[in-house]
Design an enzyme around this catalytic site. Structure first.
Site, PDB file in Angstrom:
ATOM      1  N   GLU A 283       5.968  57.239 -42.483  1.00  5.74           N
ATOM      2  CA  GLU A 283       5.160  56.691 -43.563  1.00  5.74           C
ATOM      3  C   GLU A 283       5.572  55.255 -43.871  1.00  5.74           C
ATOM      4  O   GLU A 283       6.742  54.998 -44.188  1.00  5.74           O
ATOM      5  CB  GLU A 283       5.322  57.519 -44.844  1.00  5.74           C
ATOM      6  CG  GLU A 283       4.692  58.892 -44.777  1.00  5.74           C
ATOM      7  CD  GLU A 283       4.784  59.610 -46.115  1.00  5.74           C
ATOM      8  OE1 GLU A 283       4.041  60.574 -46.301  1.00  5.74           O
ATOM      9  OE2 GLU A 283       5.595  59.197 -46.978  1.00  5.74           O
ATOM     10  N   CYS A 284       4.656  54.324 -43.763  1.00  6.50           N
ATOM     11  CA  CYS A 284       4.860  52.936 -44.159  1.00  6.50           C
ATOM     12  C   CYS A 284       6.123  52.361 -43.500  1.00  6.50           C
ATOM     13  O   CYS A 284       6.123  52.090 -42.305  1.00  6.50           O
ATOM     14  CB  CYS A 284       4.907  52.822 -45.675  1.00  6.50           C
ATOM     15  SG  CYS A 284       4.566  51.145 -46.265  1.00  6.50           S
ATOM     16  N   GLY A 285       7.223  52.186 -44.229  1.00  6.99           N
ATOM     17  CA  GLY A 285       8.442  51.665 -43.625  1.00  6.99           C
ATOM     18  C   GLY A 285       8.933  52.531 -42.484  1.00  6.99           C
ATOM     19  O   GLY A 285       9.485  52.023 -41.498  1.00  6.99           O
ATOM     20  N   THR A 374       1.316  56.444 -40.541  1.00  6.16           N
ATOM     21  CA  THR A 374       0.327  55.744 -41.367  1.00  6.16           C
ATOM     22  C   THR A 374       1.038  54.943 -42.445  1.00  6.16           C
ATOM     23  O   THR A 374       2.193  55.217 -42.777  1.00  6.16           O
ATOM     24  CB  THR A 374      -0.644  56.748 -42.030  1.00  6.16           C
ATOM     25  OG1 THR A 374      -1.576  56.020 -42.857  1.00  6.16           O
ATOM     26  CG2 THR A 374       0.104  57.762 -42.874  1.00  6.16           C
TER      27      THR A 374
END
Length: 393
Positions: A283-285, A374
């Site tokens: 997720e993200c990072g 994502t």
């Protein structure tokens, strides 16, 4: 005492948890849902005699807003207003906050960052008689909290955090005590226990200075589904704990590029996990860490795990912010996105998230074998069954 944070926020809850000595959960009528919020407030009321809920942004900002949460659960509102550059306009702002939305129980007003006693008296005298004055806090650099992109510094990064908190507490304690507003009763929520779909499953979760954006409710959800959780550090550990699935949450990998890139053993362990067909959620990072490289806004670049083809570059300006509906083959999850980076990848997304408010922000969802990545941060209790399928072998 129990504290909650309105909206999808990872950083403020860390500070609030340090202040209260208890985990801080998020409330959001869309992302978390009304039933989830109601159940958490009721549970907190059975354990504590005082509950505080910190707003997100301004009282009426966003949809749903903090005011809607206050109205739904009949929570009294204390307006803490930054008075640093105001005089009599303070009273107009306070009056507007108290009357703009119907049916809010307005408990009073506290002025923040006043320059001295005369300034405090000026803003106090500007209040209409119907609004209760609860005091003023002087501008205090020694109590202020440092900020960077995405918000406040993480609690663990502020060495003197408790000292800063104590300074504010001492200042508040010296104010004239005000009567607490009338107590609020919360309805008991009859929530069925989650099925142990993940019984016996071991999930490894990255958690350190680079990866720390984790909703406590997500951990509770995985545990309630039957999973056993083990935490590890991509910064310092050389191997994964024994696991059937892997979760790389968001955080600040861009601030720790040298150490993350130098830990070749951990990168190899994650690639081996993926090669065995085991689930990975980034997720993200966490997704940035799985790319081939990441470049900071100052031009520093480093090679990373290389599972997801492509690279990311940090931007000086915000790239995306907002609530998100994330459609996955396993089901729909609700969450949010907030990032300053942009990705360049040859991998075609399997789908896109969507903003529930009709906004333009839409995030791609990538999948390579059992790797799902994502920008969106998902709130697992919004769909526990879909969450379970995401981590199942």
């Amino acid at each position: 005492m129990r504290i909650f944070k309105c909206g999808p926020d990872f950083l403020d809850p860390q500070i609030l948890a340090a202040a209260s000595g208890a985990p801080v959960y998020n409330l959001d009528l869309w992302m978390c849902g009304e039933q989830d919020a109601s159940a958490r407030l009721y549970a907190a009321a059975t354990e504590a005699d005082l509950i505080l809920v910190e707003s997100v942004m301004g009282l009426y900002d966003g949809s749903p807003s903090s005011a809607e949460i206050a109205r739904r659960f009949r929570l009294p509102v204390l307006a803490v207003i930054d008075a640093a550059k105001m005089a009599q306009t303070f009273g107009a702002v306070a009056l507007g906050l108290s009357t703009y939305g119907a049916s809010l129980a307005f408990a009073g007003v506290l002025a923040n960052r006043v320059s001295g006693p005369s300034h405090a008296a000026m803003v106090r005298d500007s209040l209409p008689p119907a609004l209760e004055w609860l005091g003023a806090l002087a501008r205090d650099i020694g109590a202020a909290l440092p900020e960077r992109h995405l918000g406040l510094y993480q609690a663990a990064e502020i060495d003197d955090l408790l000292t800063r908190i104590d300074r504010v507490a001492d200042a508040l304690e010296s104010k004239k005590a005000a009567d607490l507003p009338p107590p609020v009763n919360f309805a008991a929520e009859d929530q069925a226990a989650l099925p142990p779909i993940l019984e016996g499953l071991n999930i490894a979760i990255a958690r350190d200075a680079a990866f720390s954006f984790i909703y406590p409710a997500n951990l509770d959800c995985l545990t309630a589904l039957g999973a056993r959780l083990a935490f590890f550090s991509p910064l310092s550990d050389r191997a994964l704990p024994p696991c059937d699935a892997l979760w790389l949450p968001g955080g600040y990998p861009e601030l720790h590029l040298t150490r993350l890139s130098a830990n070749a053993e951990m990168q190899a362990a994650i690639r081996a996990h993926h090669a065995c067909g085991k689930p990975i959620v980034g997720e993200c990072g966490g997704m940035l860490y799985l790319l081939q490289s990441l470049t900071t806004k100052d031009g520093e670049s480093a090679r990373l795990a290389g599972l997801l083809p492509g690279r990311a570059v940090m931007q000086a300006r915000l790239a995306a912010l907002g609530l998100q509906r994330v459609s996955l083959p396993e089901g729909e999850l609700r969450g949010h996105t907030f990032h300053y980076s942009r990705i360049d990848t040859s991998t075609a997304p399997i789908g896109w998230s969507a903003s529930p408010n009709g906004g333009r922000v839409a995030e791609p969802v990538y999948r390579l074998k059992r790797l799902t990545a994502t920008y969106a941060h998902c709130y697992f209790p919004s769909n526990p069954e879909a969450t379970a399928r995401l981590f199942m072998p």
